[in-house]
Design a protein around this motif. Structure first.
Motif, PDB file in Angstrom:
ATOM      1  N   MET A   1     -16.816 -13.286  -5.241  1.00 54.93           N
ATOM      2  CA  MET A   1     -16.812 -12.191  -4.283  1.00 54.93           C
ATOM      3  C   MET A   1     -18.160 -11.456  -4.307  1.00 54.93           C
ATOM      4  O   MET A   1     -18.854 -11.450  -5.328  1.00 54.93           O
ATOM      5  CB  MET A   1     -15.690 -11.193  -4.591  1.00 54.93           C
ATOM      6  N   ALA A   2     -18.475 -10.817  -3.217  1.00 56.43           N
ATOM      7  CA  ALA A   2     -19.731 -10.083  -3.115  1.00 56.43           C
ATOM      8  C   ALA A   2     -19.651  -8.799  -3.929  1.00 56.43           C
ATOM      9  O   ALA A   2     -18.583  -8.338  -4.321  1.00 56.43           O
ATOM     10  CB  ALA A   2     -20.017  -9.759  -1.651  1.00 56.43           C
ATOM     11  N   ALA A   3     -20.826  -8.175  -4.189  1.00 53.26           N
ATOM     12  CA  ALA A   3     -20.857  -6.933  -4.956  1.00 53.26           C
ATOM     13  C   ALA A   3     -20.071  -5.840  -4.250  1.00 53.26           C
ATOM     14  O   ALA A   3     -19.496  -4.962  -4.890  1.00 53.26           O
ATOM     15  CB  ALA A   3     -22.302  -6.506  -5.180  1.00 53.26           C
ATOM     16  N   ARG A   4     -20.100  -5.863  -2.937  1.00 51.87           N
ATOM     17  CA  ARG A   4     -19.304  -4.905  -2.152  1.00 51.87           C
ATOM     18  C   ARG A   4     -18.280  -5.729  -1.379  1.00 51.87           C
ATOM     19  O   ARG A   4     -18.556  -6.219  -0.278  1.00 51.87           O
ATOM     20  CB  ARG A   4     -20.228  -4.114  -1.227  1.00 51.87           C
ATOM     21  N   PRO A   5     -17.114  -5.910  -1.933  1.00 53.49           N
ATOM     22  CA  PRO A   5     -16.162  -6.858  -1.360  1.00 53.49           C
ATOM     23  C   PRO A   5     -15.729  -6.499   0.061  1.00 53.49           C
ATOM     24  O   PRO A   5     -15.584  -5.325   0.408  1.00 53.49           O
ATOM     25  CB  PRO A   5     -14.973  -6.773  -2.321  1.00 53.49           C
ATOM     26  N   HIS A   6     -15.508  -7.534   0.836  1.00 54.00           N
ATOM     27  CA  HIS A   6     -14.972  -7.379   2.188  1.00 54.00           C
ATOM     28  C   HIS A   6     -13.442  -7.391   2.093  1.00 54.00           C
ATOM     29  O   HIS A   6     -12.859  -8.345   1.561  1.00 54.00           O
ATOM     30  CB  HIS A   6     -15.439  -8.514   3.099  1.00 54.00           C
ATOM     31  N   ILE A   7     -12.803  -6.351   2.589  1.00 51.63           N
ATOM     32  CA  ILE A   7     -11.352  -6.281   2.542  1.00 51.63           C
ATOM     33  C   ILE A   7     -10.798  -5.871   3.906  1.00 51.63           C
ATOM     34  O   ILE A   7     -11.516  -5.305   4.739  1.00 51.63           O
ATOM     35  CB  ILE A   7     -10.847  -5.285   1.479  1.00 51.63           C
ATOM     36  N   VAL A   8      -9.530  -6.167   4.100  1.00 51.93           N
ATOM     37  CA  VAL A   8      -8.780  -5.640   5.242  1.00 51.93           C
ATOM     38  C   VAL A   8      -7.485  -5.060   4.690  1.00 51.93           C
ATOM     39  O   VAL A   8      -7.029  -5.433   3.609  1.00 51.93           O
ATOM     40  CB  VAL A   8      -8.465  -6.723   6.302  1.00 51.93           C
ATOM     41  N   ARG A   9      -6.893  -4.121   5.424  1.00 52.20           N
ATOM     42  CA  ARG A   9      -5.639  -3.512   5.006  1.00 52.20           C
ATOM     43  C   ARG A   9      -4.707  -3.433   6.199  1.00 52.20           C
ATOM     44  O   ARG A   9      -5.137  -3.235   7.336  1.00 52.20           O
ATOM     45  CB  ARG A   9      -5.861  -2.138   4.409  1.00 52.20           C
TER      46      ARG A   9
ATOM     47  N   PHE B   1      -4.244 -11.315   9.830  1.00 53.34           N
ATOM     48  CA  PHE B   1      -4.956 -12.576   9.584  1.00 53.34           C
ATOM     49  C   PHE B   1      -6.165 -12.710  10.511  1.00 53.34           C
ATOM     50  O   PHE B   1      -7.242 -13.150  10.076  1.00 53.34           O
ATOM     51  CB  PHE B   1      -4.020 -13.760   9.791  1.00 53.34           C
ATOM     52  N   ARG B   2      -5.997 -12.360  11.766  1.00 53.20           N
ATOM     53  CA  ARG B   2      -7.128 -12.449  12.707  1.00 53.20           C
ATOM     54  C   ARG B   2      -8.260 -11.524  12.271  1.00 53.20           C
ATOM     55  O   ARG B   2      -9.442 -11.891  12.342  1.00 53.20           O
ATOM     56  CB  ARG B   2      -6.668 -12.106  14.128  1.00 53.20           C
TER      57      ARG B   2
ATOM     58  N   HIS C   1     -14.381 -11.994   7.587  1.00 54.18           N
ATOM     59  CA  HIS C   1     -14.601 -12.815   6.377  1.00 54.18           C
ATOM     60  C   HIS C   1     -14.088 -12.089   5.128  1.00 54.18           C
ATOM     61  O   HIS C   1     -14.742 -12.066   4.083  1.00 54.18           O
ATOM     62  CB  HIS C   1     -16.087 -13.170   6.219  1.00 54.18           C
ATOM     63  N   ALA C   2     -12.910 -11.512   5.257  1.00 58.00           N
ATOM     64  CA  ALA C   2     -12.338 -10.720   4.171  1.00 58.00           C
ATOM     65  C   ALA C   2     -12.061 -11.582   2.946  1.00 58.00           C
ATOM     66  O   ALA C   2     -11.578 -12.713   3.050  1.00 58.00           O
ATOM     67  CB  ALA C   2     -11.059 -10.050   4.642  1.00 58.00           C
ATOM     68  N   GLU C   3     -12.372 -11.030   1.793  1.00 59.99           N
ATOM     69  CA  GLU C   3     -12.095 -11.708   0.527  1.00 59.99           C
ATOM     70  C   GLU C   3     -10.803 -11.229  -0.112  1.00 59.99           C
ATOM     71  O   GLU C   3     -10.300 -11.851  -1.050  1.00 59.99           O
ATOM     72  CB  GLU C   3     -13.272 -11.484  -0.422  1.00 59.99           C
ATOM     73  N   ALA C   4     -10.277 -10.113   0.363  1.00 62.42           N
ATOM     74  CA  ALA C   4      -9.007  -9.603  -0.130  1.00 62.42           C
ATOM     75  C   ALA C   4      -8.262  -8.918   1.009  1.00 62.42           C
ATOM     76  O   ALA C   4      -8.883  -8.328   1.898  1.00 62.42           O
ATOM     77  CB  ALA C   4      -9.216  -8.627  -1.286  1.00 62.42           C
ATOM     78  N   MET C   5      -6.938  -9.014   0.963  1.00 60.53           N
ATOM     79  CA  MET C   5      -6.085  -8.352   1.938  1.00 60.53           C
ATOM     80  C   MET C   5      -5.144  -7.412   1.196  1.00 60.53           C
ATOM     81  O   MET C   5      -4.446  -7.827   0.269  1.00 60.53           O
ATOM     82  CB  MET C   5      -5.260  -9.370   2.734  1.00 60.53           C
TER      83      MET C   5
ATOM     84  N   ARG D   1      -1.616 -20.170   6.653  1.00 60.49           N
ATOM     85  CA  ARG D   1      -2.577 -19.712   7.659  1.00 60.49           C
ATOM     86  C   ARG D   1      -3.477 -18.583   7.156  1.00 60.49           C
ATOM     87  O   ARG D   1      -4.253 -18.033   7.930  1.00 60.49           O
ATOM     88  CB  ARG D   1      -1.821 -19.248   8.918  1.00 60.49           C
ATOM     89  N   ILE D   2      -3.353 -18.230   5.878  1.00 59.78           N
ATOM     90  CA  ILE D   2      -4.254 -17.204   5.337  1.00 59.78           C
ATOM     91  C   ILE D   2      -5.688 -17.709   5.453  1.00 59.78           C
ATOM     92  O   ILE D   2      -5.987 -18.830   5.040  1.00 59.78           O
ATOM     93  CB  ILE D   2      -3.912 -16.891   3.872  1.00 59.78           C
ATOM     94  N   PRO D   3      -6.590 -16.925   5.997  1.00 55.34           N
ATOM     95  CA  PRO D   3      -7.981 -17.390   6.147  1.00 55.34           C
ATOM     96  C   PRO D   3      -8.581 -17.853   4.821  1.00 55.34           C
ATOM     97  O   PRO D   3      -8.276 -17.308   3.755  1.00 55.34           O
ATOM     98  CB  PRO D   3      -8.698 -16.151   6.693  1.00 55.34           C
ATOM     99  N   SER D   4      -9.425 -18.861   4.910  1.00 57.56           N
ATOM    100  CA  SER D   4      -9.942 -19.517   3.708  1.00 57.56           C
ATOM    101  C   SER D   4     -10.821 -18.613   2.858  1.00 57.56           C
ATOM    102  O   SER D   4     -11.026 -18.878   1.668  1.00 57.56           O
ATOM    103  CB  SER D   4     -10.733 -20.762   4.105  1.00 57.56           C
TER     104      SER D   4
END
Length: 323
Positions: free
Chosen positions: A1-9, A41-42, A48-52, A67-70
């Motif tokens: 994961m990146a230093a500043r992680p990409h997330i969605v909620r 998911f979209r 390019h989220a690394e965590a949900m 179907r969870i994004p890769s």
């Protein structure tokens, strides 16, 4: 994961949690209303989220797990319950799963006590009377509730929340029995007495409270036979999962007077309770709000983010879930 992680909620989180997201993570703005699974998911794919971070609004069953994004490495549910996740299907794809145990315990136990007290003391009926204008003195024998002190409370499921309820109930002068798959060590029993067989415990309980997870094995376990074993005039409380209860049987027991009342924080068809339940004057119900305090919801969100941060640093989740 990146230093500043990409997330969605999938939902807007409490203010302090949103502030931490803004400071430490790359994330889209919080949603105005809860996102469903496909929408989440979209969004995860687009960013390019690394965590949900998910709740029950964005359930992930076996089919959805495929179907969870890769890019996603972690599904962090902001809950202790896992009913909405197929953990085996998610982890089979090499995606970690975490939840938020422990931080919900006290608030859920508090709410269970609220349900016990409010149902025993006919709070729903008293409130309805006052809101209708009150208008007359009540007779000495009219609309009488039940004292909680001196009663026997039966706890079905003696996990963290069940233990916390037992601890609180002792302060009200109740005798506490519990039924669990196995007896707990004495330091975890909180002064309660283990009853190995549920059928042996139910006839001894003037109050019964459910504190076990919902599953195919426990679905509908509270049926007509279960309720018939309780003494007439018992109080029934469920702050666990709606699927534990056969609602036809519960409604019949409340209508007949076999149960004096029921206190529910959950039901089968949330957020649309069976209208027959809502017609019952001896029902006290809250809208699945066991963890709904500023402190607890903030702690839940922070723990979910702690899990994201751990995975981002190449470590295991703080509170991992395995199938």
């Amino acid at each position: 994961m990146a230093a500043r992680p990409h997330i969605v909620r999938s939902v807007r989180l409490p203010e302090a949690v949103e502030a931490r997201i803004a400071a430490e993570f790359d994330a889209p703005p919080p949603p105005d209303k809860p996102l469903d699974t496909d929408t989440l998911f979209r969004l995860a794919e687009k960013t390019h989220a690394e965590a949900m971070l998910v709740t029950h609004h964005a359930a992930i069953n076996a089919e959805a797990a495929q179907r969870i994004p890769s890019t996603v490495k972690l599904v962090a549910t902001v809950s202790v319950g896992l009913d909405h996740l197929d953990v085996a299907a998610i982890t089979a794809r090499g995606i970690a799963v975490s939840n938020t145990p422990d931080v919900l315990t006290d608030c859920n136990a508090d709410l269970a006590m609220l349900l016990i007290l409010a149902t025993s003391r006919r709070a729903a009926e008293y409130t309805a009377l006052v809101r209708a204008g009150w208008g007359r003195d009540l007779g000495m024998d009219e609309m009488l509730g039940q004292r909680v002190s001196g009663k026997t409370l039966g706890i079905v499921g003696m996990g963290r929340i069940g233990q916390a309820v037992a601890r609180r109930a002792r302060g009200f002068g109740t005798t506490v029995l519990y039924n669990n798959r196995r007896r707990l060590s004495p330091e975890k029993e909180e002064g309660a007495t283990w009853v190995e067989h549920l059928d042996d415990m139910l006839p001894r309980c003037q109050i019964i409270s459910l504190h076990l997870p919902g599953s195919d094995d426990t679905d509908g376990m509270v049926d007509a036979a279960f309720l018939a074993k309780l003494p007439k005039g018992a109080i029934f409380v469920n702050a666990a999962r709606g699927r534990l209860v056969n609602e036809d049987a519960l409604i019949d027991a409340l209508r007949s007077g076999h149960l004096a009342g029921a206190g529910l924080d959950v039901c089968r068809n949330e957020p649309h309770p069976d209208p027959r339940l809502l017609e019952l004057p001896n029902l006290f119900m809250t809208p699945h709000v066991g963890s709904a305090t500023v402190e607890t919801r903030t702690d839940m969100g922070m723990l979910a983010l702690d899990n994201v941060a751990a995975v981002a640093a190449g470590k295991p989740p703080v509170t991992p879930v395995t199938a």
